[in-house]
Design an enzyme around this catalytic site. Structure first.
Site, PDB file in Angstrom:
ATOM      1  N   ASP A  19       6.284 -11.658  53.716  1.00  0.00           N
ATOM      2  CA  ASP A  19       7.151 -12.639  54.364  1.00  0.00           C
ATOM      3  C   ASP A  19       6.638 -14.053  54.080  1.00  0.00           C
ATOM      4  O   ASP A  19       5.450 -14.243  53.797  1.00  0.00           O
ATOM      5  CB  ASP A  19       7.186 -12.412  55.870  1.00  0.00           C
ATOM      6  CG  ASP A  19       7.850 -11.100  56.231  1.00  0.00           C
ATOM      7  OD1 ASP A  19       8.762 -10.684  55.506  1.00  0.00           O
ATOM      8  OD2 ASP A  19       7.443 -10.495  57.247  1.00  0.00           O
ATOM      9  N   TYR A  41      -4.611  -5.428  56.249  1.00  0.00           N
ATOM     10  CA  TYR A  41      -4.160  -6.741  56.709  1.00  0.00           C
ATOM     11  C   TYR A  41      -5.135  -7.288  57.740  1.00  0.00           C
ATOM     12  O   TYR A  41      -5.698  -6.541  58.545  1.00  0.00           O
ATOM     13  CB  TYR A  41      -2.786  -6.645  57.378  1.00  0.00           C
ATOM     14  CG  TYR A  41      -1.660  -6.230  56.478  1.00  0.00           C
ATOM     15  CD1 TYR A  41      -0.906  -7.176  55.792  1.00  0.00           C
ATOM     16  CD2 TYR A  41      -1.334  -4.883  56.318  1.00  0.00           C
ATOM     17  CE1 TYR A  41       0.146  -6.791  54.971  1.00  0.00           C
ATOM     18  CE2 TYR A  41      -0.284  -4.491  55.497  1.00  0.00           C
ATOM     19  CZ  TYR A  41       0.448  -5.452  54.837  1.00  0.00           C
ATOM     20  OH  TYR A  41       1.496  -5.076  54.015  1.00  0.00           O
TER      21      TYR A  41
END
Length: 299
Positions: A39, A67
């Site tokens: 994103d 992440y």
């Protein structure tokens, strides 16, 4: 420089397609793709492929990922991240560490996760985020994902718009298709205060690490390219071809080998160390999955 895999550290505020456009200009070719969208708010590792190496990208999308993220408890948004509109604020001062750890444990392992509404998932042929922006109610089905690590690194208590919030720094190892935004949403929901993602950085995709990624500013593509054969050796079992087998495979002839059956891709490597193709083996016969031009290599 003709073909290869390029690891890029995507900066915040641009799309994955923007990264591809900049790599195209730097590489001097239009044939560039990427594996695994980030994103605009997110940063970190984006795997891109150049020229014939784009054929490898299909096999990279499904790799496990790592992440680093920051979750804010006490605020819910339309997109489950900081790019969305705030829909609810709640005093999060009563949230304690044992409760946070219990919530994290419940979201670890094999779980069924409802993806974020503002996502690229298709509903009746249209992207969910397009439907959501039009005001259409979108109901996405839960799907199985695996969160193999969900560790709390730090907690910070803060104030936002006059109400107490809690910021959590976390690290997550997960299967492809896991939405970290949804983990933030569900953790906050389970604690009764709501939550969303304020920062996200991808640090690993399968065997590829962010530490080896190039930055976009001043990007020189050729020195950073990973040759397709090197990438294939990291990902797949290897079939070392003889010179004769290399020629026969290139001509589409049937190859017989003494090795177990495998529907999983096997990297067929030429004596010169080039990737001739990805193949499977059935009853001792090599069957091509995808071929690669052995005259197109990175230099």
């Amino acid at each position: 420089m003709n073909s290869g895999i390029l690891l890029v550290d995507k900066p915040q505020g641009i799309t994955s397609h923007d990264v591809v456009s900049r790599v195209r200009r730097a590489a001097g070719t239009k044939k560039v793709g990427h594996a695994g969208t980030l994103d605009p708010m997110a940063t970190g590792l984006l795997v891109t492929g150049i020229n014939s190496s784009t054929r490898l990208l299909t096999f990279l999308v499904g790799l496990d990922k790592t992440y680093e993220a920051t979750i804010r408890l006490g605020v819910s948004t339309t997109s489950d991240d900081a790019d969305g509109e705030v829909v609810e604020r709640t005093d999060a001062s009563a949230v304690d560490d044992p409760g946070i750890l219990r919530g994290i444990e419940q979201l670890s392992g094999d779980i069924d996760q409802v993806p974020t509404t503002v996502s690229a998932i298709k509903v009746d042929g249209r992207r969910a985020y397009d439907l959501a922006r039009e005001g259409t109610k979108v109901e996405l089905k839960a799907r199985p994902v695996t969160v193999s690590r969900f560790d709390l690194l730090a907690r910070r208590d803060a104030m936002a718009d006059g109400l107490p919030v809690v910021d959590l720094d976390v690290v997550v190892d997960c299967t492809s298709g896991t939405y970290i935004r949804a983990l933030a949403r569900d953790l906050g929901r389970g604690l009764g205060v709501g939550g969303h993602l304020t920062a996200l950085r991808r640090t690993r995709i399968g065997p590829f690490d962010l530490r080896d990624a190039a930055v976009l500013d001043g990007l020189e593509v050729a020195p950073r390219l990973l040759p397709p054969a090197d990438v294939a050796r990291r990902l797949f079992d290897v079939l070392e071809l003889t010179p004769e087998q290399t020629i026969d495979l290139g001509h589409g002839k049937k190859l017989r080998v003494d090795r177990p059956d495998s529907t999983a891709p096997i990297a067929a490597i030429t004596p010169a160390g080039l990737l001739a193709g990805l193949v499977s083996v059935s009853h001792g016969v090599v069957r091509p999955i995808v071929n690669f031009p052995t005259d197109e290599v990175s230099s």
